[in-house]
Design a protein around this motif. Structure first.
Motif, PDB file in Angstrom:
ATOM      1  N   TRP A 118       0.831  -1.196   0.000  1.00 55.80           N
ATOM      2  CA  TRP A 118       0.000   0.000   0.000  1.00 55.80           C
ATOM      3  C   TRP A 118       0.867   1.248   0.000  1.00 55.80           C
ATOM      4  O   TRP A 118       0.606   2.197  -0.740  1.00 55.80           O
ATOM      5  N   ARG A 120       3.968   1.540  -1.066  1.00 56.87           N
ATOM      6  CA  ARG A 120       4.637   1.678  -2.364  1.00 56.87           C
ATOM      7  C   ARG A 120       3.688   2.252  -3.410  1.00 56.87           C
ATOM      8  O   ARG A 120       4.071   3.110  -4.204  1.00 56.87           O
ATOM      9  N   ARG A 121       2.437   1.804  -3.408  1.00 52.32           N
ATOM     10  CA  ARG A 121       1.467   2.325  -4.378  1.00 52.32           C
ATOM     11  C   ARG A 121       1.195   3.803  -4.142  1.00 52.32           C
ATOM     12  O   ARG A 121       1.063   4.570  -5.079  1.00 52.32           O
ATOM     13  N   ARG A 122       1.097   4.166  -2.880  1.00 51.76           N
ATOM     14  CA  ARG A 122       0.860   5.590  -2.566  1.00 51.76           C
ATOM     15  C   ARG A 122       2.023   6.453  -3.033  1.00 51.76           C
ATOM     16  O   ARG A 122       1.833   7.529  -3.554  1.00 51.76           O
ATOM     17  N   GLU A 123       3.247   5.944  -2.815  1.00 57.94           N
ATOM     18  CA  GLU A 123       4.426   6.700  -3.254  1.00 57.94           C
ATOM     19  C   GLU A 123       4.508   6.760  -4.763  1.00 57.94           C
ATOM     20  O   GLU A 123       4.912   7.781  -5.331  1.00 57.94           O
ATOM     21  N   ASP A 124       4.140   5.687  -5.466  1.00 59.03           N
ATOM     22  CA  ASP A 124       4.182   5.677  -6.922  1.00 59.03           C
ATOM     23  C   ASP A 124       3.170   6.637  -7.527  1.00 59.03           C
ATOM     24  O   ASP A 124       3.394   7.193  -8.602  1.00 59.03           O
ATOM     25  N   ASN A 125       2.042   6.816  -6.865  1.00 57.68           N
ATOM     26  CA  ASN A 125       0.992   7.693  -7.391  1.00 57.68           C
ATOM     27  C   ASN A 125       1.256   9.167  -7.137  1.00 57.68           C
ATOM     28  O   ASN A 125       0.562  10.005  -7.646  1.00 57.68           O
ATOM     29  N   ARG A 126       2.249   9.468  -6.359  1.00 58.17           N
ATOM     30  CA  ARG A 126       2.569  10.884  -6.080  1.00 58.17           C
ATOM     31  C   ARG A 126       3.410  11.494  -7.122  1.00 58.17           C
ATOM     32  O   ARG A 126       3.935  11.194  -7.986  1.00 58.17           O
TER      33      ARG A 126
END
Length: 126
Positions: A118, A120-126
């Motif tokens: 979760w 990693r996904r949040r960081e990728d979407n930023r």
């Protein structure tokens, strides 16, 4: 939903403070938490079946008509529904030997992996 680093730190601090302030209460809380298990799928299934049966019996009692028989059927149906709800809410007891097994750690490892994904996904979407 996973806790943030700050929330985890605050929780650890609260636990440590509880152990320092009242070690007896802390140990009793840990003991209760380690012996309580999850709701058994068998109990949940049987509880749902009893609730549905109880509701059907209540409806059948209403359909019978008015009188003492109808009231008794309604009470039996209501009792079945209440029994089903209590059965769904019961939790299985875990013996201390089972709680100490390494298999008990598996669920928290899964949650840690999910939390990492979760983040990693949040960081990728930023």
């Amino acid at each position: 939903m996973a806790l943030s680093e700050r929330e985890q730190r605050v929780l650890r601090d609260l636990e440590q403070q509880l152990h320092e302030d009242d070690p007896g209460l802390a140990s009793s809380i840990e003991q209760v938490g380690s012996t309580m298990g999850r709701p058994s799928p068998r109990h949940v299934g049987a509880g749902v079946a009893l609730v549905l049966t109880g509701l059907a019996v209540v409806i059948g009692g209403v359909a019978v008509g008015r009188g003492l028989v109808s009231m008794l059927i309604g009470v039996v149906g209501f009792s079945l529904a209440v029994w089903g709800v209590t059965l769904m809410l019961t939790r299985t007891q875990v013996s201390p030997a089972e709680g100490a097994q390494p298999g008990g750690r598996k669920g928290s490892d899964f949650m840690e992996r999910q939390s990492e994904r979760w983040e990693r996904r949040r960081e990728d979407n930023r």
